[in-house]
Write a protein that holds these residues in place. Structure first.
Motif, mmCIF file in Angstrom:
data_model
loop_
_atom_site.group_PDB
_atom_site.id
_atom_site.type_symbol
_atom_site.label_atom_id
_atom_site.label_comp_id
_atom_site.label_asym_id
_atom_site.label_seq_id
_atom_site.Cartn_x
_atom_site.Cartn_y
_atom_site.Cartn_z
ATOM 1 N N HIS A 155 0.786 -1.100 -0.025
ATOM 2 C CA HIS A 155 -0.110 -0.087 -0.055
ATOM 3 C C HIS A 155 0.880 1.404 -0.008
ATOM 4 C CE1 HIS A 155 -3.560 -2.565 0.986
ATOM 5 N NE2 HIS A 155 -4.146 -1.608 0.658
ATOM 6 N N LEU A 156 1.954 1.319 0.765
ATOM 7 C CA LEU A 156 2.704 2.191 0.675
ATOM 8 C C LEU A 156 3.253 2.752 -0.758
ATOM 9 C CD1 LEU A 156 4.596 4.575 2.220
ATOM 10 C CD2 LEU A 156 6.070 2.792 2.898
ATOM 11 N N TYR A 157 3.796 1.642 -1.474
ATOM 12 C CA TYR A 157 4.545 1.865 -2.509
ATOM 13 C C TYR A 157 3.398 2.264 -3.621
ATOM 14 C CZ TYR A 157 9.406 0.483 -1.415
ATOM 15 O OH TYR A 157 10.527 0.435 -0.931
ATOM 16 N N PHE A 158 2.339 1.688 -3.486
ATOM 17 C CA PHE A 158 1.159 2.110 -4.293
ATOM 18 C C PHE A 158 0.873 3.576 -4.197
ATOM 19 C CE2 PHE A 158 -3.273 2.046 -5.791
ATOM 20 C CZ PHE A 158 -3.025 1.786 -7.108
ATOM 21 N N ASP A 159 1.055 4.152 -2.889
ATOM 22 C CA ASP A 159 0.404 5.496 -2.733
ATOM 23 C C ASP A 159 1.770 6.457 -3.028
ATOM 24 O OD1 ASP A 159 -1.653 5.137 -1.304
ATOM 25 O OD2 ASP A 159 -0.883 4.895 0.687
ATOM 26 N N MET A 160 3.043 5.847 -2.940
ATOM 27 C CA MET A 160 4.236 6.671 -3.534
ATOM 28 C C MET A 160 4.186 6.691 -4.736
ATOM 29 S SD MET A 160 7.327 5.914 -0.831
ATOM 30 C CE MET A 160 7.488 4.016 -1.188
ATOM 31 N N PHE A 166 3.327 2.441 -10.477
ATOM 32 C CA PHE A 166 3.576 1.374 -9.687
ATOM 33 C C PHE A 166 4.379 0.389 -10.346
ATOM 34 C CE2 PHE A 166 1.316 -2.164 -7.052
ATOM 35 C CZ PHE A 166 2.057 -1.742 -6.030
ATOM 36 N N VAL A 167 4.159 -0.092 -11.357
ATOM 37 C CA VAL A 167 4.786 -1.412 -12.252
ATOM 38 C C VAL A 167 6.284 -0.742 -12.374
ATOM 39 C CG1 VAL A 167 4.844 -2.606 -14.276
ATOM 40 C CG2 VAL A 167 2.872 -2.544 -12.959
ATOM 41 N N GLU A 168 6.278 0.619 -12.950
ATOM 42 C CA GLU A 168 7.666 1.115 -13.359
ATOM 43 C C GLU A 168 8.670 1.016 -11.916
ATOM 44 O OE1 GLU A 168 7.037 4.913 -14.994
ATOM 45 O OE2 GLU A 168 6.383 4.309 -16.776
ATOM 46 N N ASN A 169 8.007 1.509 -10.702
ATOM 47 C CA ASN A 169 8.728 1.706 -9.510
ATOM 48 C C ASN A 169 9.124 0.271 -9.017
ATOM 49 O OD1 ASN A 169 8.723 4.413 -9.407
ATOM 50 N ND2 ASN A 169 6.682 4.632 -8.266
ATOM 51 N N VAL A 170 8.418 -0.879 -8.948
ATOM 52 C CA VAL A 170 8.525 -1.976 -8.171
ATOM 53 C C VAL A 170 8.727 -3.170 -9.240
ATOM 54 C CG1 VAL A 170 7.796 -1.337 -6.176
ATOM 55 C CG2 VAL A 170 6.357 -2.429 -7.834
ATOM 56 N N GLY A 171 8.406 -2.989 -10.562
ATOM 57 C CA GLY A 171 8.300 -4.126 -11.399
ATOM 58 C C GLY A 171 7.258 -5.168 -11.261
ATOM 59 N N TYR A 172 6.824 -5.563 -12.360
ATOM 60 C CA TYR A 172 5.416 -6.324 -12.351
ATOM 61 C C TYR A 172 5.629 -7.498 -11.688
ATOM 62 C CZ TYR A 172 1.301 -7.866 -14.471
ATOM 63 O OH TYR A 172 -0.206 -8.473 -14.751
ATOM 64 N N GLY A 173 6.742 -8.144 -11.406
ATOM 65 C CA GLY A 173 6.649 -9.256 -10.400
ATOM 66 C C GLY A 173 5.931 -8.928 -9.050
ATOM 67 N N PRO A 228 10.672 -5.052 -17.446
ATOM 68 C CA PRO A 228 9.603 -4.639 -16.587
ATOM 69 C C PRO A 228 9.087 -5.788 -15.558
ATOM 70 C CG PRO A 228 9.222 -5.480 -18.937
ATOM 71 C CD PRO A 228 10.672 -5.349 -18.638
ATOM 72 N N ILE A 229 9.769 -6.941 -15.375
ATOM 73 C CA ILE A 229 9.130 -7.678 -14.736
ATOM 74 C C ILE A 229 10.053 -7.893 -13.328
ATOM 75 C CG2 ILE A 229 8.894 -10.341 -14.165
ATOM 76 C CD1 ILE A 229 7.035 -9.016 -16.181
#
Length: 486
Positions: free
Chosen positions: A360-365, A373-380, A419-420
């Motif tokens: 949730h924190l990373y989605f908010d960031m 969101f995918v760019e920040n943490v990867g699709y995995g 991207p993964i």
């Protein structure tokens, strides 16, 4: 067994006889006032010792016994007498849960709030706060009534203000606090959390305490600043820090009072920086079993701080927690950095609540934008969260996007990433595998076909099955039945 000559050391029937004698003397004293102060205090001290073990001490735990002790605790003009009775009461409510409902049903919780309003020393603060804290467990206590009619929230704020003022002084913050002062702060913070938990509609009454909690959080000495040994490593959530985080859990950071406290004009990012530093220490210090209970609330508080923060503070938090270039030299989550530690715990089976809080924190960031969101943490990492939230993402969101919009609105080219995995493509190492046989290739194609068909049914992705596409494009060749396979 014969009674020993030492105070409070009798056992068995002799102990019961002594406890009965003391309770009768204290009850009679309420009417006659015949006991000298020194004698009364000595009896209460002896009773406290006997009350540490409930066996053969029944008169302490009865309705009449609690009534006698409460009158000495709340109606006496002597602080020594009152504190002596409070100690016995605290032990009674701790050891015999049934006594808590006796205490609450008789309205003694209101009397405790009244004494808390008058308390101006750590001994009173500790004892009365503990008594009220115990009364919130397994009872019908009406916390909202204590807030509205008996000033519970105001009393807690006043006590926290005293601790904040002490820690705001440079000389006081560097000096080791007296044990009773630290114990009093501990009980006050515990009671504050329970009070806000049981009076959710009265949170506004607790808002004046926000600034004091934040002041204590900013000025209390961090564990890493204290003397530690290899056998006694820093434990960041030792009191008061874990309790301070819990105390903030039910408060609203959107109010003007909270905004001034959490984002002070003189240093808007100071509170966020302290929380991030605590998080960094915690991710290094705790194991799986402790992470779930201790770190999850801190991540939730960071989410709330980020959500209501001005842009510069949000930027500061993101710079500290989003993966950096160093993290992307390998698959995200592999580096020895704070962002990587957080990502590794995203799917930690032993800390599921922590994983939810981190996602949730990373989605908010990521501004709650699934593409970012995918760019920040990867699709995995992102896929499971997006699926649980019912968020479908277009196929192009997981492509090799390497163009981003800079702060000035100009599109900039960055190093392309997988991207993964989130790793830079130019740092990926080729995987050396033996050449697959035709039979192995056919089995793998069948497996991929089934996998993609299942994924399409779940709705996680909406792309054409690559195996079907390859067949349509003529990239698969049917083998004759009599052809030999290597």
């Amino acid at each position: 067994m014969m009674q020993s000559g030492l105070l409070g050391t009798a056992t068995g029937p002799a102990k019961l006889q002594n406890v009965t004698r003391i309770m009768e003397a204290l009850t009679e004293d309420l009417q006659s006032g015949s006991l000298q102060p020194e004698k009364r205090e000595a009896l209460l001290e002896e009773l406290k010792i006997y009350g540490r073990d409930p066996s053969f001490a029944d008169p302490i735990f009865t309705k009449d016994g609690i009534a006698t002790l409460t009158k000495h605790a709340f109606d006496s003009s002597s602080d020594a007498t009152a504190q002596g009775a409070l100690r016995v009461l605290c032990n009674a409510l701790l050891l015999k849960p049934d006594t808590r409902e006796i205490f609450v049903s008789a309205g003694y919780d209101a009397k405790a709030c009244q004494r808390l309003q008058r308390s101006d020393n750590s001994e009173d603060e500790f004892l009365v706060s503990r008594l009220l804290l115990l009364s919130t467990y397994a009872t019908n206590v009406n916390v909202p009534k204590l807030v509205k009619e008996h000033g519970l929230a105001d009393s807690l704020a006043n006590n926290l203000a005293r601790h904040a003022a002490r820690l705001s002084s440079e000389s006081s913050s560097k000096a080791k606090a007296q044990p009773m002062v630290e114990m009093a702060l501990t009980e006050t913070l515990k009671l504050f959390f329970n009070a806000t938990q049981y009076a959710p509609n009265d949170i506004a009454s607790f808002e004046p305490a926000t600034a004091h909690i934040i002041t204590i959080l900013r000025n209390a000495a961090l564990p890493s600043q204290q003397t530690k040994t290899p056998l006694n490593p820093p434990t960041p959530f030792d009191p008061p820090f874990g309790l301070l985080i819990n105390a903030l859990m039910n408060l609203h950071f959107s109010s003007s009072t909270a905004q001034e406290a959490v984002y002070p004009s003189s240093s808007p990012s100071s509170v966020a920086d302290r929380l991030v530093h605590l998080l960094s220490l915690s991710m290094e210090a705790y194991t799986n079993s402790d992470l779930e209970q201790t770190v999850s609330p801190l991540v939730c508080i960071l989410s709330a701080v980020h959500e209501h923060a001005p842009d510069p503070v949000q930027k500061s938090i993101r710079e500290a927690l989003l993966p950096t270039e160093a993290d992307r030299q390998d698959v995200l989550g592999k580096a020895d950095t704070l962002p990587s530690r957080l990502l590794r715990n995203w799917t930690n089976p032993e800390a599921p609540e922590l994983g939810k809080a981190i996602s949730h924190l990373y989605f908010d960031m990521s501004d709650k934008d699934p593409h970012k969101f995918v760019e920040n943490v990867g699709y995995g990492y992102a896929s499971g969260f997006l699926f649980q939230k019912g968020i479908n993402i277009a196929p192009d969101a997981i492509g090799d996007t390497n163009e981003v919009e800079g702060s000035d609105g100009v599109h900039e080219i960055r190093r392309p990433v997988n991207p993964i995995t989130g790793q830079f493509l130019d740092t990926e190492r080729p995987v050396e595998m033996p050449e697959m046989t035709d039979e192995e290739k056919e089995r793998e194609a069948e497996r991929l076909f089934v996998l993609f068909e299942r994924l399409k049914k779940t709705g996680i992705i909406d792309v054409q099955n690559p195996v079907v596409q390859a067949m349509q494009e003529g990239r698969f060749e049917d083998l004759p039945d009599d052809e030999e396979l290597d």
